[in-house]
Each structure stands twice: as C-alpha cells, then as structure tokens.
Motif scaffolding. Structure first.
Motif, short mmCIF file in Angstrom:
data_model
loop_
_atom_site.label_atom_id
_atom_site.label_comp_id
_atom_site.label_asym_id
_atom_site.label_seq_id
_atom_site.Cartn_x
_atom_site.Cartn_y
_atom_site.Cartn_z
N ALA A 160 0.82 -1.21 0.00
CA ALA A 160 0.00 0.00 0.00
C ALA A 160 0.86 1.27 0.00
CB ALA A 160 -0.93 -0.02 1.21
N LYS A 161 0.18 2.39 -0.13
CA LYS A 161 0.86 3.69 -0.27
C LYS A 161 1.78 4.00 0.91
CE LYS A 161 -0.14 8.58 -1.12
NZ LYS A 161 -1.21 9.57 -1.44
N ALA A 162 1.31 3.76 2.13
CA ALA A 162 2.12 4.08 3.31
C ALA A 162 3.37 3.22 3.36
CB ALA A 162 1.29 3.89 4.58
N SER A 163 3.24 1.95 3.05
CA SER A 163 4.39 1.05 3.06
C SER A 163 5.44 1.49 2.04
CB SER A 163 3.95 -0.39 2.77
OG SER A 163 3.04 -0.83 3.74
N ALA A 167 9.12 2.90 3.05
CA ALA A 167 9.79 1.60 2.89
C ALA A 167 11.20 1.60 3.47
CB ALA A 167 9.82 1.22 1.41
N ARG A 168 11.97 2.66 3.26
CA ARG A 168 13.36 2.64 3.71
C ARG A 168 13.50 2.81 5.22
NH1 ARG A 168 16.09 7.86 3.70
NH2 ARG A 168 14.63 9.57 3.28
N PHE A 169 12.39 3.09 5.89
CA PHE A 169 12.44 3.25 7.34
C PHE A 169 11.90 2.02 8.08
CE2 PHE A 169 11.84 7.56 5.55
CZ PHE A 169 13.06 8.10 5.94
N ARG A 170 11.57 0.98 7.33
CA ARG A 170 11.06 -0.25 7.96
C ARG A 170 12.21 -0.99 8.64
NH1 ARG A 170 8.16 -5.41 4.88
NH2 ARG A 170 7.98 -6.73 6.75
N ALA A 186 10.31 5.32 12.05
CA ALA A 186 10.71 3.93 12.18
C ALA A 186 9.46 3.09 12.38
CB ALA A 186 11.67 3.75 13.36
N TRP A 187 9.37 2.00 11.64
CA TRP A 187 8.22 1.11 11.79
C TRP A 187 8.62 -0.33 11.57
CZ3 TRP A 187 5.66 -1.55 7.60
CH2 TRP A 187 6.16 -1.27 6.33
N VAL A 188 7.79 -1.23 12.08
CA VAL A 188 8.07 -2.66 11.98
C VAL A 188 6.78 -3.40 11.69
CG1 VAL A 188 7.76 -3.10 14.44
CG2 VAL A 188 9.27 -4.58 13.12
N PHE A 189 6.88 -4.47 10.93
CA PHE A 189 5.72 -5.33 10.66
C PHE A 189 5.93 -6.63 11.43
CE2 PHE A 189 2.95 -8.24 8.51
CZ PHE A 189 1.89 -7.47 8.06
N LEU A 190 4.97 -6.96 12.29
CA LEU A 190 5.09 -8.13 13.15
C LEU A 190 4.12 -9.22 12.72
CD1 LEU A 190 5.26 -6.29 16.61
CD2 LEU A 190 7.17 -7.15 15.23
N HIS A 191 4.65 -10.37 12.41
CA HIS A 191 3.83 -11.52 12.03
C HIS A 191 3.40 -12.24 13.31
CE1 HIS A 191 4.59 -11.22 7.71
NE2 HIS A 191 5.79 -10.81 8.06
N ILE A 192 2.11 -12.25 13.56
CA ILE A 192 1.59 -12.88 14.77
C ILE A 192 0.51 -13.89 14.38
CG2 ILE A 192 2.08 -10.87 16.20
CD1 ILE A 192 -0.94 -10.23 16.09
N ARG A 193 0.23 -14.78 15.31
CA ARG A 193 -0.82 -15.78 15.08
C ARG A 193 -2.17 -15.10 14.94
NH1 ARG A 193 -4.10 -18.06 18.73
NH2 ARG A 193 -2.83 -17.25 20.46
#
Length: 209
Positions: A160-163, A167-170, A186-193
C-alpha cells in the motif's frame, strides 16, 4: 461519562532511570473482543512494552456514527477484555484531550507524558488505508509504529501507499524490542498468530438496538 485516564504505570522492570514503554492501540472497539487482547499482548511481548493502552475513540471520523455503539458501552467492553492483566489499560483520553485525529492525539500525549516512550500499534488493515487519515505522514514522524499482521490484509498492506512511502524506514522484525530507540520515522511489521474474533461478526450477532 467522565473522561478516563490510564492508571499509574507500575514500577519499571528495567529500573527507575529507564523510560517506560507504552503501546497505544487505538480504535472504535465496537465492541472490543478477545482478538484485541491477543494483539495487545503479542505487541507487549514482541516490543518489550511495559503497558498497552486500549484507547477507545469517541468516534472514528471514517466510520458511521449510526453503526457505532455508545462510548460508555465500548469502554465497558474494552475493560472486560483487559481484565486480569496489569499491563492492559483502558482509556478514553481523547475525550479530555479534545482531539479527533490520531496525529493530534499523539502530539498531545507526548506533551502530557514526556517521560514515556510511546509506540503506535495498529493492524495491517489500517496500514492499508492509513493514507486516508488526516496528516497520516505526521504519525510516522511523531512516534514509532508497529503493524500487527491481520489476514487477509497483510499482503495488500505491505504494497500500500504508506508502506511504499516509508519503505526505507522499515525495521526488521528481529529489532522490534529496540523500536522505541530508533530515530524517527521507524516502523516494523510483526507476524503474529491470527485470532478469529471480529467486531463486525459480534455486531451482526447482537445489532445495535
């Protein structure tokens, strides 16, 4: 209903000289359910947070007021799912802050709680449409952001647009516990159950009178 403020922070497990780390999980909670608790506890564990505040929004500007239950009812539902865990706090702080948009709420919280390191928490479904929020880029430049996977939204959200914009700050998920110390944005994507609970399904089962 009187505005609700979070309860005092417990003793900091990292020592009194360390800043407390608090995750902010905002939303309508229309109603709150066990999926919200699941997300909050996963974020607390993966990010090393001292608390997560469930911030019940008076009224989401992007959602219909006719389909939103009264604030008092939504706060009670959030209290019910937070019960029994000392790190989960329920608040309707925006009613006392007088803020409507997340960007304004975050700025006000930083002024009111200067000794807390906040992290904005949200599901992948919100990442996919955050570009519709008022001053959405300001959110990423105000506090670190943690995105919690939510199927089937995760893959579209990461395209998506925000990602793309940030992108370079992930940050890699392995660095999640240090997110509070990262230079912004700074942001992070967390894979959770995945958790099966859904506010939409609950409203369908018990419609607003």
């Amino acid at each position: 209903m009187a505005p609700l403020s979070p309860l005092p922070l417990p003793p900091n497990p990292r020592g009194n000289r360390c800043r407390a780390r608090v995750g902010l999980l905002g939303g309508s909670f229309n109603p709150a359910h066990e999926g919200h608790r699941h997300v909050a506890l996963q974020a607390m564990r993966l990010l090393g947070l001292d608390q997560v505040w469930l911030m019940v929004s008076p009224q989401n500007p992007l959602k219909s007021a006719a389909e939103t239950r009264p604030l008092a009812s939504r706060v009670l539902s959030a209290r019910a799912i937070a019960a029994g865990h000392p790190g989960l706090r329920v608040t309707a702080l925006e009613t006392s802050l007088g803020t409507r948009f997340t960007a304004d709420t975050l700025a006000a919280l930083l002024r009111r709680f200067p000794r807390i390191d906040f992290v904005w928490l949200m599901g992948a479904d919100n990442l996919a449409q955050i570009h519709r929020w008022t001053r959405w880029t300001t959110i990423f430049r105000t506090v670190p952001v943690a995105i919690l996977a939510r199927e089937p939204y995760s893959e579209p959200a990461l395209a998506a647009k925000a990602s793309r914009r940030f992108a370079r700050f992930r940050c890699p998920s392995g660095a999640a516990r240090g997110l509070c110390r990262k230079q912004l944005p700074a942001w992070v994507f967390l894979h959770i159950r995945r958790h099966p609970a859904s506010s939409t399904a609950l409203r369908a089962a018990a419609p607003i009178p």
